[in-house]
Design a protein around this motif. Structure first.
Motif, PDB file in Angstrom:
ATOM      1  N   GLY A 177     122.780 -64.691 105.070  1.00 57.34           N
ATOM      2  CA  GLY A 177     123.780 -63.633 104.977  1.00 57.34           C
ATOM      3  C   GLY A 177     125.195 -64.102 104.720  1.00 57.34           C
ATOM      4  N   ALA A 178     125.362 -65.187 104.007  1.00 56.69           N
ATOM      5  CA  ALA A 178     126.704 -65.694 103.720  1.00 56.69           C
ATOM      6  C   ALA A 178     127.541 -64.687 102.933  1.00 56.69           C
ATOM      7  CB  ALA A 178     126.621 -67.017 102.965  1.00 56.69           C
ATOM      8  N   VAL A 179     126.918 -64.003 101.985  1.00 55.21           N
ATOM      9  CA  VAL A 179     127.664 -63.012 101.187  1.00 55.21           C
ATOM     10  C   VAL A 179     128.158 -61.890 102.090  1.00 55.21           C
ATOM     11  CG1 VAL A 179     127.508 -61.341  99.306  1.00 55.21           C
ATOM     12  CG2 VAL A 179     126.464 -63.597  99.042  1.00 55.21           C
ATOM     13  N   CYS A 180     127.310 -61.430 102.991  1.00 58.22           N
ATOM     14  CA  CYS A 180     127.700 -60.397 103.943  1.00 58.22           C
ATOM     15  C   CYS A 180     128.879 -60.863 104.793  1.00 58.22           C
ATOM     16  CB  CYS A 180     126.503 -60.027 104.822  1.00 58.22           C
ATOM     17  SG  CYS A 180     126.845 -58.729 106.019  1.00 58.22           S
ATOM     18  N   ILE A 225     136.641 -63.160  94.253  1.00 57.38           N
ATOM     19  CA  ILE A 225     136.011 -64.064  95.215  1.00 57.38           C
ATOM     20  C   ILE A 225     134.775 -64.638  94.548  1.00 57.38           C
ATOM     21  CG2 ILE A 225     134.851 -64.269  97.460  1.00 57.38           C
ATOM     22  CD1 ILE A 225     136.426 -61.792  98.385  1.00 57.38           C
ATOM     23  N   ALA A 226     134.606 -65.939  94.641  1.00 55.51           N
ATOM     24  CA  ALA A 226     133.405 -66.597  94.126  1.00 55.51           C
ATOM     25  C   ALA A 226     132.728 -67.315  95.285  1.00 55.51           C
ATOM     26  CB  ALA A 226     133.755 -67.583  93.022  1.00 55.51           C
ATOM     27  N   ILE A 227     131.416 -67.137  95.391  1.00 57.37           N
ATOM     28  CA  ILE A 227     130.640 -67.750  96.465  1.00 57.37           C
ATOM     29  C   ILE A 227     129.576 -68.629  95.828  1.00 57.37           C
ATOM     30  CG2 ILE A 227     129.202 -67.327  98.495  1.00 57.37           C
ATOM     31  CD1 ILE A 227     130.413 -64.459  98.535  1.00 57.37           C
ATOM     32  N   VAL A 229     129.004 -71.812 100.814  1.00 59.85           N
ATOM     33  CA  VAL A 229     128.153 -71.423 101.936  1.00 59.85           C
ATOM     34  C   VAL A 229     127.920 -72.646 102.817  1.00 59.85           C
ATOM     35  CG1 VAL A 229     127.068 -69.527 100.675  1.00 59.85           C
ATOM     36  CG2 VAL A 229     126.020 -71.792 100.605  1.00 59.85           C
ATOM     37  N   GLN A 230     127.496 -72.410 104.047  1.00 57.28           N
ATOM     38  CA  GLN A 230     127.323 -73.494 105.009  1.00 57.28           C
ATOM     39  C   GLN A 230     126.473 -74.638 104.475  1.00 57.28           C
ATOM     40  OE1 GLN A 230     128.940 -73.852 107.953  1.00 57.28           O
ATOM     41  NE2 GLN A 230     128.048 -75.877 107.894  1.00 57.28           N
ATOM     42  N   ASN A 231     125.398 -74.304 103.762  1.00 55.52           N
ATOM     43  CA  ASN A 231     124.496 -75.345 103.263  1.00 55.52           C
ATOM     44  C   ASN A 231     124.807 -75.752 101.817  1.00 55.52           C
ATOM     45  OD1 ASN A 231     123.561 -72.766 102.470  1.00 55.52           O
ATOM     46  ND2 ASN A 231     121.485 -73.495 102.198  1.00 55.52           N
ATOM     47  N   ALA A 232     126.058 -75.581 101.424  1.00 52.43           N
ATOM     48  CA  ALA A 232     126.484 -76.002 100.084  1.00 52.43           C
ATOM     49  C   ALA A 232     126.390 -77.518  99.959  1.00 52.43           C
ATOM     50  CB  ALA A 232     127.916 -75.548  99.813  1.00 52.43           C
ATOM     51  N   ALA A 233     126.268 -77.968  98.726  1.00 50.74           N
ATOM     52  CA  ALA A 233     126.290 -79.405  98.463  1.00 50.74           C
ATOM     53  C   ALA A 233     127.585 -79.984  99.040  1.00 50.74           C
ATOM     54  CB  ALA A 233     126.207 -79.664  96.964  1.00 50.74           C
TER      55      ALA A 233
END
Length: 127
Positions: free
Chosen positions: A113-116, A70-72, A91-95
């Motif tokens: 807490g995106a990783v969580c 998994i890559a985040i 993540v939600q605020n990704a480019a």
């Protein structure tokens, strides 16, 4: 002098300007990996030096199938690993430009807490 250049970073908060630099230098950067990060950097690396290659190498060293990774990420320099991973997460605020290449977009931002969220949803699966 006499030392190999490993990486070049240029900073500017105007993303469109950074993209224009990339376009203007295409004739001399065709054999490099060019990416963007932190909404202010353009990065120039040797071809094949990127997070995707790093993930593949780590998976190989650990004898893990790349499909079991998994890559985040949140920015363009994460895109190669997001594409190469078994599960590529933004993540939600990704480019905005990387989101179409993600398999999943978190509800949380990278500060929330995106990783969580990803571990609970895809690794622990509610256990």
């Amino acid at each position: 002098k006499g030392q190999e250049i490993v990486k070049v970073l240029y900073t500017n908060t105007d993303f469109e300007y950074l993209q224009s630099i990339d376009r203007d230098l295409k004739d001399i950067t065709y054999d490099m990996d060019v990416s963007y990060s932190s909404n202010r950097y353009i990065e120039f690396n040797h071809k094949g030096v990127n997070k995707g290659a790093g993930l593949k190498k780590l998976a190989n060293l650990l004898h893990i199938d790349i499909q079991d990774t998994i890559a985040i990420g949140d920015n363009y320099n994460d895109l190669s690993m997001i594409k190469d991973a078994g599960l590529g997460v933004g993540v939600q605020n990704a480019a905005p430009g990387i989101k179409p290449d993600c398999d999943y977009i978190t509800m949380a931002t990278c500060e929330e807490g995106a990783v969580c969220e990803v571990i609970e949803k895809f690794v622990l699966k509610g256990e």
